[in-house]
Design a protein around this motif. Structure first.
Motif, short mmCIF file in Angstrom:
data_model
loop_
_atom_site.label_atom_id
_atom_site.label_comp_id
_atom_site.label_asym_id
_atom_site.label_seq_id
_atom_site.Cartn_x
_atom_site.Cartn_y
_atom_site.Cartn_z
N LEU A 1 0.83 -1.19 0.00
CA LEU A 1 0.00 0.00 0.00
C LEU A 1 0.87 1.25 0.00
N CYS A 2 0.51 2.18 -0.89
CA CYS A 2 1.18 3.47 -0.89
C CYS A 2 0.18 4.53 -1.33
N ALA A 3 0.57 5.77 -1.21
CA ALA A 3 -0.13 6.88 -1.84
C ALA A 3 0.74 7.36 -3.01
N ALA A 4 0.16 8.14 -3.90
CA ALA A 4 0.90 8.79 -4.98
C ALA A 4 1.74 7.81 -5.79
N LEU A 5 1.08 6.79 -6.30
CA LEU A 5 1.79 5.79 -7.11
C LEU A 5 2.47 6.43 -8.31
N GLU A 6 1.87 7.51 -8.83
CA GLU A 6 2.46 8.20 -9.98
C GLU A 6 3.79 8.88 -9.66
#
Length: 251
Positions: free
Chosen positions: A30-35
């Motif tokens: 899980l992460c945020a801001a995959l981009e």
């Protein structure tokens, strides 16, 4: 008997975790801001994904860019590690380098200590900072002494399919550490990666979400994206299912 390689899917939401679970993933990262290559998600997001049922490995990375972190950033990430573990993470994905491209063993040891502080078993993965290190194979050889569980790597190449020889060398250099291939992985790459000796494969299985804006579009931030590109990524169930089939066939 050799264990079947695990399938890990990178997700950014509870919906992504459900897709991963329903189509055969063994765990999620899980992460945020995959981009941006992934950043630390909020505690609330960790809690929401943890209840979906799969083991959740949480990326702890306080900013985008390089992996050379100062003391304030390391202290912040140690606090983030404690927060995500308290929120239900099964493990953390961490890493840091020195300015000369070596593994920052002091920083990694501090983050690992923060993960273990609650006293329950946790997985500790070195993230793709290893692929920007001066010598990825030599870096992998340090991991057993640090007590890390696994390493996520493309073998120092832009995509894991191009780093097969280095991935195999890393597996040999780090006995007891699970080597997980990740970075530009497509389901078609999985047989060759498993043949190289990896214990797991990691892919984002991502697709751009259709924009849902009802009004006009104006650019926000400095990304320079078009209206079509200014969206977020979601988890593609067909890609997850195809990757599951590839793992089963190769394993």
């Amino acid at each position: 008997m050799t264990a079947r390689p695990a399938l890990e899917i990178a997700v950014t939401s509870p919906a992504g975790a459900r897709v991963a679970r329903e189509h055969g993933a063994d765990r999620v990262e899980l992460c945020a801001a995959l981009e941006l290559g992934g950043l630390t998600p909020s505690a609330a997001l960790v809690e929401a994904v943890a209840v979906e049922g799969l083991p959740v490995q949480v990326l702890v990375r306080c900013r985008p860019g390089d992996f050379v972190h100062d003391a304030e950033e390391i202290a912040l990430m140690a606090a983030e590690v404690r927060s995500v573990i308290a929120s239900g993470a099964s493990g953390v994905v961490i890493g840091a380098l020195t300015a000369d491209g070596a593994l920052d063993t002091v920083a990694v040891a501090r983050l690992a200590e923060a993960a273990r502080a609650p006293g329950r078993p946790v997985d500790i993965t070195l993230h793709r900072a290893i692929d920007q290190s001066a010598d990825p194979v030599a870096t992998a050889a340090l991991l057993p002494s640090l007590g890390l569980t696994r390493v996520l790597t493309s073998g120092g190449a832009p995509a894991a399919a191009d780093g097969l020889a280095a991935i195999a060398a890393m597996a040999a250099a780090a006995p007891g550490v699970q080597v997980m291939a990740g970075g530009g992985v497509r389901p078609a790459d999985i047989p060759a990666l498993i043949s190289a000796g990896v214990a797991a494969v990691h892919l984002s299985a991502k697709a751009r979400a259709l924009p849902r804006r009802g009004g006009k579009w104006i650019p926000l931030g400095a990304g320079g994206a078009s209206a079509e590109q200014d969206t977020h990524f979601v988890t593609d169930p067909e890609v997850v299912a195809e990757a599951r089939r590839a793992v089963e066939a190769a394993g």
